[in-house]
Write a protein that holds these residues in place. Structure first.
Motif, PDB file in Angstrom:
ATOM      1  N   GLU A 199       8.093  15.067  -0.498  1.00 10.16           N
ATOM      2  CA  GLU A 199       9.036  16.203  -0.495  1.00 10.16           C
ATOM      3  C   GLU A 199       8.311  17.507  -0.823  1.00 10.16           C
ATOM      4  N   GLU A 200       7.486  17.439  -1.856  1.00  9.32           N
ATOM      5  CA  GLU A 200       6.737  18.649  -2.262  1.00  9.32           C
ATOM      6  C   GLU A 200       5.828  19.142  -1.151  1.00  9.32           C
ATOM      7  N   LYS A 201       5.108  18.204  -0.539  1.00  9.13           N
ATOM      8  CA  LYS A 201       4.159  18.592   0.517  1.00  9.13           C
ATOM      9  C   LYS A 201       4.907  19.199   1.701  1.00  9.13           C
ATOM     10  N   LEU A 202       6.065  18.662   2.003  1.00 11.26           N
ATOM     11  CA  LEU A 202       6.838  19.210   3.130  1.00 11.26           C
ATOM     12  C   LEU A 202       7.369  20.595   2.783  1.00 11.26           C
ATOM     13  N   ALA A 203       7.793  20.759   1.519  1.00 12.36           N
ATOM     14  CA  ALA A 203       8.268  22.087   1.091  1.00 12.36           C
ATOM     15  C   ALA A 203       7.150  23.109   1.242  1.00 12.36           C
ATOM     16  N   ILE A 254       4.930  23.257   3.441  1.00 12.13           N
ATOM     17  CA  ILE A 254       4.760  23.709   4.823  1.00 12.13           C
ATOM     18  C   ILE A 254       6.098  24.181   5.419  1.00 12.13           C
ATOM     19  N   GLY A 255       7.031  24.503   4.507  1.00 12.03           N
ATOM     20  CA  GLY A 255       8.276  25.156   4.926  1.00 12.03           C
ATOM     21  C   GLY A 255       9.312  24.233   5.547  1.00 12.03           C
ATOM     22  N   ARG A 312      13.805  15.697   5.104  1.00 11.88           N
ATOM     23  CA  ARG A 312      12.853  15.172   6.103  1.00 11.88           C
ATOM     24  C   ARG A 312      11.924  14.123   5.480  1.00 11.88           C
ATOM     25  N   ALA A 313      11.653  14.315   4.194  1.00 16.47           N
ATOM     26  CA  ALA A 313      10.709  13.415   3.526  1.00 16.47           C
ATOM     27  C   ALA A 313      11.227  11.981   3.573  1.00 16.47           C
ATOM     28  N   LEU A 358       7.717  19.609  14.344  1.00 17.33           N
ATOM     29  CA  LEU A 358       7.361  19.024  13.036  1.00 17.33           C
ATOM     30  C   LEU A 358       6.338  17.905  13.210  1.00 17.33           C
ATOM     31  N   ARG A 359       6.464  17.130  14.263  1.00 21.76           N
ATOM     32  CA  ARG A 359       5.476  16.061  14.488  1.00 21.76           C
ATOM     33  C   ARG A 359       4.069  16.652  14.597  1.00 21.76           C
TER      34      ARG A 359
END
Ligand code: SAH
Length: 355
Positions: free
Chosen positions: A15-19, A21-22, A27-28, A53-54
């Protein structure tokens, strides 16, 4: 920039890593389920995720596969032994075993081992590095895929000392049992240790519900130090104290592993010592006929194991003899990797499996 090993991340980290990259948090979970529940490791196959996103995922993350270098199938009991090649060219072993109730898998936790137990083939090939959480987990995912089965039990008894790779092993257990992922109860997991005492205390605090197996192999302190160098640091009294504490804190019974070796640890005096040591402890003793390792001349006669089991039973100790599986395929841990290390070291590692 080196890509992030996505299969080692827990849900919160993803979740943090996705946040970063905006991207949105939810999604996580979607991606986590693709990886750990559906076992889809190619981002392009994650069909409910936008193409945009992919692309981002491919730039930021990698999902490293393991490659089957060798696969040996027992013609006696359906045991299958895999030699997996990791992305850096190192090898680990994984064993799939069939029981009446389902399949169980034995995974490695390190490339090699530092512990130097005299009877163990892993000690001979030396230590290279710790396995990442993803590399422990992928032994299960790849094996299940290849064999077309779902395992109902996991034992951390392959190459390496799990408590010497503590944080990666704990993360592996978290991923293995995560309800949004693989969802295997830790009640079906056994972790085997040679006895790294401070880590047994640390583990007990987590109250994980897994079975702790302790490789004891002798109740005589000097003898244990001879065959298991770790005993020179954490001797039998310290180890037993930690085991008692583990049982108190977790309410779980401990299994003591005992490889019976002729002339080393299986006399009547050894049975006396072992029963005195374990009296009053909520435990179970698992006797194993020592597997032959060609560099060592330890051996057990089947009679020796049964006799020792009887000696223990007479003294009121709960002992069983472990069924030997895969005896025709060198299923003793560390043997394949050691041989492969010599054979494949200078070969082109891009080739496929040789099974
Ligand atoms: N390092 C951990 C786990 C890996 S070894 C540990 O020591 O427990 C898994 C089990 O196999 C241990 O009980 C180990 O002592 C045992 N073992 C290793 N070599 C063996 C051999 N040649 N014969 C029988 N058991 C062996």
């Amino acid at each position: 920039m080196e890509k992030i090993d996505i299969l080692s991340l827990n849900l919160e980290e993803l979740e943090e890593k996705l946040a970063e990259i905006g991207e949105k948090k939810f999604r996580a979970k979607q991606i986590f389920k693709w990886l750990h529940e559906r076992r889809v490791f190619d981002f392009d196959e994650m069909t409910d995720i936008s193409v945009q996103l992919r692309c981002k995922l491919k730039e930021e993350f990698c999902a490293n596969r393991l490659f089957i270098q060798k696969k040996l199938e027992s013609s006696i009991d359906n045991t299958v032994k895999y030699l997996y090649r990791l992305s850096d060219g190192n090898f680990v072993e994984t064993v799939l075993m069939e029981y009446n109730y389902g399949h169980s898998i034995c995974v490695s936790t390190q490339v090699g081992c530092k512990m130097g137990c005299r009877f163990c083939a892993s000690a001979i090939a030396g230590f290279v590095r710790n396995l990442e959480p993803s590399e422990i987990l992928m032994q299960i995912y790849e094996t299940e895929k290849n064999a077309g089965v779902r395992v109902s039990g996991v034992v951390l008894m392959g190459i390496g000392e799990p408590l010497d790779n503590y944080s990666n092993v704990i993360r592996f257990l978290e991923l293995l049992s995560h309800k949004d992922g693989n969802n295997l109860s830790l009640r079906h997991v056994s972790l085997s240790t040679c006895g790294i005492v401070p880590k047994i205390y640390e583990l007990s605090e987590l109250r994980l519900g897994l079975t702790l197996s302790v490789s004891l192999h002798s109740a005589d302190n000097d003898r244990r130090s001879e065959i298991m160098p770790v005993n020179r640091t954490y001797n039998i009294p310290l180890l037993i104290k930690a085991c008692r504490d583990y049982i108190d804190k977790t309410g779980r019974r401990i299994t003591f592993e005992y490889a019976v070796i002729d002339g080393v640890n299986s006399s009547d005096a050894d049975a006396d010592r072992l029963s005195a040591l374990l009296r009053g402890i909520n435990c179970h003793v698992n006797l194993i006929p020592v597997n032959k390792v060609k560099e060592r001349n330890y051996s057990t006669a089947r009679r020796g194991v049964e006799n020792f089991a009887n000696q223990l039973k007479k003294r009121g100790i709960n002992a069983t003899v472990r069924r030997t599986l895969g005896s025709d395929i060198e299923a003793a841990c560390g043997q394949l990797r050691r041989d492969a290390g010599l054979k494949y070291k200078n070969n082109d590692l891009n080739g496929g499996a040789d099974n």
